[in-house]
Design a protein around this motif. Structure first.
Motif, short mmCIF file in Angstrom:
data_model
loop_
_atom_site.label_atom_id
_atom_site.label_comp_id
_atom_site.label_asym_id
_atom_site.label_seq_id
_atom_site.Cartn_x
_atom_site.Cartn_y
_atom_site.Cartn_z
N ARG A 15 0.83 -1.20 0.00
CA ARG A 15 0.00 0.00 0.00
C ARG A 15 0.87 1.25 0.00
O ARG A 15 2.02 1.22 0.41
N ASP A 17 1.09 5.13 1.35
CA ASP A 17 0.60 6.14 2.28
C ASP A 17 1.53 7.34 2.25
O ASP A 17 2.74 7.20 2.13
N PHE A 25 -2.03 12.14 7.90
CA PHE A 25 -1.88 11.43 6.63
C PHE A 25 -2.81 12.00 5.58
O PHE A 25 -3.89 12.50 5.89
N GLU A 28 -6.63 8.06 2.81
CA GLU A 28 -6.21 6.81 2.15
C GLU A 28 -6.92 6.56 0.83
O GLU A 28 -6.50 5.71 0.05
N HIS A 29 -7.96 7.32 0.52
CA HIS A 29 -8.66 7.15 -0.75
C HIS A 29 -8.19 8.16 -1.82
O HIS A 29 -8.90 8.41 -2.78
N ASN A 61 -8.04 14.02 -3.50
CA ASN A 61 -9.03 13.23 -2.77
C ASN A 61 -10.38 13.39 -3.44
O ASN A 61 -10.85 14.50 -3.65
N ARG A 68 -8.28 2.65 -3.10
CA ARG A 68 -6.98 2.50 -2.45
C ARG A 68 -5.94 2.26 -3.54
O ARG A 68 -6.02 1.27 -4.27
N HIS A 113 6.17 4.44 5.14
CA HIS A 113 5.35 5.26 4.24
C HIS A 113 6.15 6.48 3.77
O HIS A 113 7.19 6.81 4.33
#
Length: 150
Positions: A15, A17, A25, A28-29, A61, A68, A113
């Motif tokens: 993933r 990040d 952060f 996450e989308h 965003n 993801r 990350h």
């Protein structure tokens, strides 16, 4: 971080990040809406002509909260940009939409990350402007008409 370093990191991640310096952060989308190469040619206040080449990632965003971005997908986007656009192995600059405007960040990696490092402006011709650390708050700096630059 250079593009080659990002690709090496992505090859070992699942993933992706991004964390700001304040510890928060990016949602996450997020989407990466652009991968590109930006060339900036300019003259500094001391009269030196300069050129910078950076690789640009733009994060965005959307309202699709189930999205993801996987590391492999980003790696494929980067490879496609290298093939189709001829992007070079340059430092990464990341653009992220803030509350009111776009912020620009340098990129680092902490083993888990990506870190979005704050960027700052600076005088690139301090010697021509007579700027020293003790004089930076003095009004007679680079923008003073008698300073010999600007």
């Amino acid at each position: 971080m250079k593009l080659s370093e990002v690709k090496a990191v992505l090859a070992n991640l699942d993933r992706v990040d991004f964390q700001f310096e304040d510890g928060t952060f990016v949602a996450e989308h997020f989407h990466i809406t652009e991968v590109g190469q930006v060339t900036k040619k300019y003259i500094d206040c001391g009269g030196t002509i300069r050129e910078e080449v950076k690789v640009n990632f733009q994060l965005w965003n959307a309202d699709d909260y189930e999205h993801r971005l996987k590391a492999g997908k980003l790696l494929n986007i980067i490879r496609l940009s290298e093939t189709k656009l001829g992007i070079v192995d340059a430092e990464i600059e990341v653009e992220v939409q803030g509350k009111e405007t776009i912020g620009k960040y340098f990129l680092a990696f902490n083993g888990t990350h990506f870190l979005l490092k704050n960027t700052l402006t600076a005088c690139l011709a301090e010697d021509a402007c007579g700027i020293t650390p003790s004089k930076q708050a003095t009004p007679t700096s680079c923008c003073d008409l008698n300073a010999g630059c600007c």
